[in-house]
Design a protein around this motif. Structure first.
Motif, short mmCIF file in Angstrom:
data_model
loop_
_atom_site.label_atom_id
_atom_site.label_comp_id
_atom_site.label_asym_id
_atom_site.label_seq_id
_atom_site.Cartn_x
_atom_site.Cartn_y
_atom_site.Cartn_z
N UNK A 47 0.45 1.93 8.71
CA UNK A 47 0.57 3.13 9.54
C UNK A 47 1.12 4.31 8.73
N UNK A 48 2.25 4.08 8.06
CA UNK A 48 2.85 5.16 7.29
C UNK A 48 1.99 5.61 6.13
N UNK A 49 1.36 4.65 5.46
CA UNK A 49 0.52 4.98 4.30
C UNK A 49 -0.67 5.83 4.72
N UNK A 55 7.58 6.34 1.34
CA UNK A 55 8.37 5.81 0.22
C UNK A 55 8.73 4.36 0.53
N UNK A 56 9.17 3.61 -0.48
CA UNK A 56 8.97 3.87 -1.89
C UNK A 56 7.60 3.33 -2.27
N UNK A 57 6.82 4.14 -2.91
CA UNK A 57 5.43 3.83 -3.22
C UNK A 57 5.27 3.63 -4.72
N UNK A 81 10.41 9.47 -10.64
CA UNK A 81 10.62 8.17 -9.97
C UNK A 81 11.99 8.05 -9.33
N UNK A 82 12.03 7.28 -8.24
CA UNK A 82 13.26 7.03 -7.50
C UNK A 82 13.93 5.73 -7.94
N UNK A 83 13.13 4.74 -8.29
CA UNK A 83 13.65 3.42 -8.68
C UNK A 83 12.54 2.66 -9.39
N UNK A 96 8.78 3.51 -8.66
CA UNK A 96 8.65 3.78 -7.24
C UNK A 96 8.92 5.25 -6.94
N UNK A 97 8.08 5.82 -6.06
CA UNK A 97 8.12 7.25 -5.78
C UNK A 97 8.09 7.53 -4.28
#
Length: 249
Positions: A81-83, A95-97, A112-114, A211-212
């Motif tokens: 759903x979110x994607x 996120x996190x994608x 990047x976040x992680x 992850x972004x």
């Protein structure tokens, strides 16, 4: 008087046009239950407000959004759903994608976040030895629909039994319904513990990924600039490192 009337009418018309335009800059950010990166803090499948969402990536995104000063809402839904909202609606993101070459043109990216590390889990007490991914060809994996790890395996001809989410996959592995389960090295044990599954063994890890926050490509470059500037801010003021430390990284 006629001039004042015309001016007032023009101002009303401008307000009618401008208000929706400004309102449309509100960001709608989605995530999924994928601990410890993103998760409901109340144990629910869905959350309508950011206050009910926790996790490493969630804290990163909240800090970035606060630093950017942008109006936003954060919701927790299932991944598909979110994607799809992020793919198809301006000012929507997820996120996190995992950033991949195939996904790169589909979004605008903040991060990047992680990092994460893809890991293959086998049942407790396994004697399976894996030296390379090819050693698992012919075995049946548990995965979930739309996940980048599942897509990676399917594209290379591996057999994957897909679910709508990852929640039940540890139990499926424990019960022998599948041979292996592909998950993230940190997230896998969280999902297993939620299903009271113990002793699953990480037998092979590969493909460290970044992850972004992925935003719809119609989102303005100015918004993306503000978001990445917010990320730079929390890296410089110590918040980013504090969140990593909190989650044992």
């Amino acid at each position: 008087m006629r001039k004042l009337t015309c001016l007032f009418a023009a101002l009303l018309a401008f307000a009618a046009v401008s208000a929706p335009a400004l309102g449309s800059e509100k960001l709608y950010i989605y995530t999924e239950n994928y601990p410890p990166y993103n998760m409901s803090s109340t144990g629910r499948a869905f959350e309508h407000k950011g206050d009910g969402i926790d996790g490493l990536c969630t804290e990163m995104v909240k800090a970035v959004l606060k630093a950017s000063g942008l109006e936003h809402v954060i919701k927790l839904r299932n991944w598909d759903y979110g994607y799809n909202r992020a793919l198809n609606k301006k000012n929507h993101g997820i996120f996190c994608t995992t950033y991949t070459e195939s996904r790169a043109p589909q979004f605008k990216w903040v991060g990047p976040l992680a990092d994460n590390l893809w890991t293959i889990f086998a049942p407790a007490g396994t004697d399976l030895q894996i030296d390379k991914l090819e050693d698992t060809r012919g075995l049946l994996y548990a995965g979930y629909r739309g996940d980048v790890m599942t897509e990676y395996l399917l594209e290379r001809g591996y057999k994957v039994s897909e679910m709508e989410s990852d929640d039940l996959n540890p139990k499926r592995l424990e019960l022998g319904q599948v041979d292996l389960w592909i998950a993230e090295k940190l997230a896998g044990p969280y999902f297993a513990s939620q299903q009271n599954v113990e002793g699953l063994e990480p037998v092979y890890s590969f493909n460290k990924a970044e992850l972004y926050l992925a935003m719809n490509p119609q989102t303005s470059d100015e918004i993306i600039r503000k978001l990445n500037k917010g990320l730079e801010t929390i890296r410089n003021n110590g918040i980013y490192e504090a969140i990593e430390t909190k989650y044992g990284l």
